[in-house]
Design a protein around this motif. Structure first.
Motif, PDB file in Angstrom:
ATOM      1  N   PHE A 107       0.909  -1.199  -0.005  1.00  0.00           N
ATOM      2  CA  PHE A 107      -0.104  -0.028   0.078  1.00  0.00           C
ATOM      3  C   PHE A 107       0.836   1.427  -0.031  1.00  0.00           C
ATOM      4  O   PHE A 107       1.651   1.665   0.951  1.00  0.00           O
ATOM      5  N   THR A 108       1.069   1.848  -1.035  1.00  0.00           N
ATOM      6  CA  THR A 108       2.025   2.850  -1.302  1.00  0.00           C
ATOM      7  C   THR A 108       1.247   4.220  -1.172  1.00  0.00           C
ATOM      8  O   THR A 108       0.338   4.651  -1.790  1.00  0.00           O
ATOM      9  N   THR A 109       1.514   5.263   0.023  1.00  0.00           N
ATOM     10  CA  THR A 109       1.045   6.435  -0.077  1.00  0.00           C
ATOM     11  C   THR A 109       1.924   7.336  -0.627  1.00  0.00           C
ATOM     12  O   THR A 109       3.009   7.452  -0.434  1.00  0.00           O
ATOM     13  N   ILE A 110       1.441   8.694  -1.590  1.00  0.00           N
ATOM     14  CA  ILE A 110       2.094   9.333  -2.319  1.00  0.00           C
ATOM     15  C   ILE A 110       2.108  10.490  -1.700  1.00  0.00           C
ATOM     16  O   ILE A 110       0.884  11.041  -1.394  1.00  0.00           O
ATOM     17  N   PRO A 111       3.254  11.271  -1.090  1.00  0.00           N
ATOM     18  CA  PRO A 111       2.959  12.590  -0.233  1.00  0.00           C
ATOM     19  C   PRO A 111       2.384  13.552  -1.104  1.00  0.00           C
ATOM     20  O   PRO A 111       2.222  13.566  -2.319  1.00  0.00           O
ATOM     21  N   CYS A 112       1.854  14.517  -0.383  1.00  0.00           N
ATOM     22  CA  CYS A 112       1.400  15.818  -0.937  1.00  0.00           C
ATOM     23  C   CYS A 112       2.705  16.516  -1.332  1.00  0.00           C
ATOM     24  O   CYS A 112       3.544  16.220  -1.332  1.00  0.00           O
ATOM     25  N   LEU A 113       2.281  17.938  -2.320  1.00  0.00           N
ATOM     26  CA  LEU A 113       3.351  18.323  -2.727  1.00  0.00           C
ATOM     27  C   LEU A 113       4.211  19.198  -1.641  1.00  0.00           C
ATOM     28  O   LEU A 113       5.466  19.419  -1.930  1.00  0.00           O
ATOM     29  N   ASN A 114       3.553  19.554  -0.514  1.00  0.00           N
ATOM     30  CA  ASN A 114       4.442  19.999   0.360  1.00  0.00           C
ATOM     31  C   ASN A 114       5.426  21.133   0.039  1.00  0.00           C
ATOM     32  O   ASN A 114       4.907  22.137  -0.423  1.00  0.00           O
ATOM     33  N   ASP A 115       6.582  21.000   0.530  1.00  0.00           N
ATOM     34  CA  ASP A 115       7.540  21.883   0.002  1.00  0.00           C
ATOM     35  C   ASP A 115       8.329  21.402  -1.217  1.00  0.00           C
ATOM     36  O   ASP A 115       9.630  22.067  -1.389  1.00  0.00           O
ATOM     37  N   ASP A 116       7.874  20.550  -2.221  1.00  0.00           N
ATOM     38  CA  ASP A 116       8.766  20.156  -3.307  1.00  0.00           C
ATOM     39  C   ASP A 116       9.207  21.566  -4.061  1.00  0.00           C
ATOM     40  O   ASP A 116       8.473  22.403  -4.330  1.00  0.00           O
TER      41      ASP A 116
END
Length: 344
Positions: free
Chosen positions: A313-322
């Protein structure tokens, strides 16, 4: 005129302790654009029932995801603000719609620096009553009451901007590299169906069926469901996903009224029962990871998936401070400062 920018995110309790969570939930849920029922009924529901039962449960959830530096949403929003400030020559302040980092404090910070023209930047890709609208309405009320000489301009929903879709798609692709996933689920925060109808400027288009969101209409400018589905469509098109390898769902429902469907928890369960062993999930209604992504999805969602036989189960991070997201927001801000008519 001296320009300044106010980034606004949702907010967070000051701590994961029940008393602070209760205070935060009280402010959040008493907002008439969050629970949009008459004041007497809302007060009875929130103060009579929810605040007597939910704070302990929510506090336990916050404790699971709380960082040493504080609330993840606050910490990540502060990192975003600081990195944008490095690329923008105008003062950039940060505020939250709920909690102690108030919009009033954010506006005052800018005014104290001599700012008299503010770009109000709700950190939400899609428009919704309970996010963008409540921020812009409160900001205008505060302007009238406390900052009458301040000019405020708001950034509209940016869900379909090509450069935003490009940045979001790159982030998703990067986090999926090397992952053997069979299905990618786009999970958006849910809203009651009545919010969609209330936001319909045509008063007739939105029927919450399978056709209105794909039928061109002025209503789409303020239709949260259409905008969520459009993000999914545009990203899938950009990354050339095969039909059936991805889908859209809605999380975080509250109460018993109809909310946007399909529900994320039931979709995760259904996919697992159908034999999907490896799945990934992304949450494009949020730009910063928070309780809804770190606990509800990464923890609860993973548990549901594994209980029905899922493996990875892979959760992709939000864009955050990309870095590319920071560069994009900075570009939009700098463009606005030079040509106010072109906010993004």
């Amino acid at each position: 005129m001296k320009k300044g920018i106010l980034l606004v995110n949702l907010g967070s309790p000051d701590s994961p302790e029940p008393k602070d969570v209760k205070k935060y939930l009280g402010e959040f849920l008493m907002d008439e654009r969050v629970i949009d029922i008459p004041l007497v009924a809302r007060t009875a529901l929130v103060k009579g029932i929810i605040l007597n039962t939910r704070p302990k449960q929510s506090a336990a959830a916050y404790k699971k995801i709380w960082w040493d530096e504080g609330s993840p949403l606050i910490v990540l929003s502060e990192r975003l603000q600081k990195k944008i400030q490095e690329q923008v020559e105008y003062p950039v302040a940060l505020a939250m719609r709920y909690g102690s980092m108030t919009i009033k404090k954010g506006l005052q910070e800018l005014v104290d620096k001599g700012v008299d023209e503010v770009l109000l930047f709700p950190l939400y890709p899609q428009f919704a009553m309970a996010t963008t609208e409540t921020i812009t309405v409160l900001a205008e009320e505060l302007r009238q009451q406390h900052f009458p000489n301040l000019k405020i301009e708001s950034v509209p929903a940016f869900y379909n901007k090509p450069d935003y879709i490009e940045v979001l798609s790159k982030s998703i692709k990067k986090h999926l590299e090397g992952k053997n996933y069979e299905h990618l689920l786009f999970s958006y925060h849910g809203v009651p169906e009545r919010h969609i109808r209330k936001s319909d400027v045509t008063k007739s288009h939105c029927k919450i069926d399978k056709s209105c969101c794909v039928t061109p209409s002025k209503a789409h400018e303020f239709c949260y469901k259409h905008q969520c589905l459009e993000v999914t469509r545009l990203v899938a098109e950009k990354l050339q996903f095969e039909e059936g390898a991805y889908s859209t769902s809605f999380q975080s429902r509250l109460g018993f009224d109809p909310w946007l469907q399909p529900y994320t928890d039931r979709t995760i369960e259904r996919l697992g029962k159908q034999g999907v062993k490896n799945m990934a999930i992304v949450t494009p209604a949020f730009v910063s990871d928070c309780l809804e992504t770190l606990e509800e999805i990464a923890m609860e969602g993973s548990e549901i998936f594994h209980e029905v036989g899922g493996k990875d189960f892979t959760t992709i991070p939000c864009l955050n401070d990309d870095a590319e997201f920071v560069a994009l927001l900075s570009k939009w801000i700098n463009t606005w400062a030079k040509t106010p008519a072109e906010i993004s």
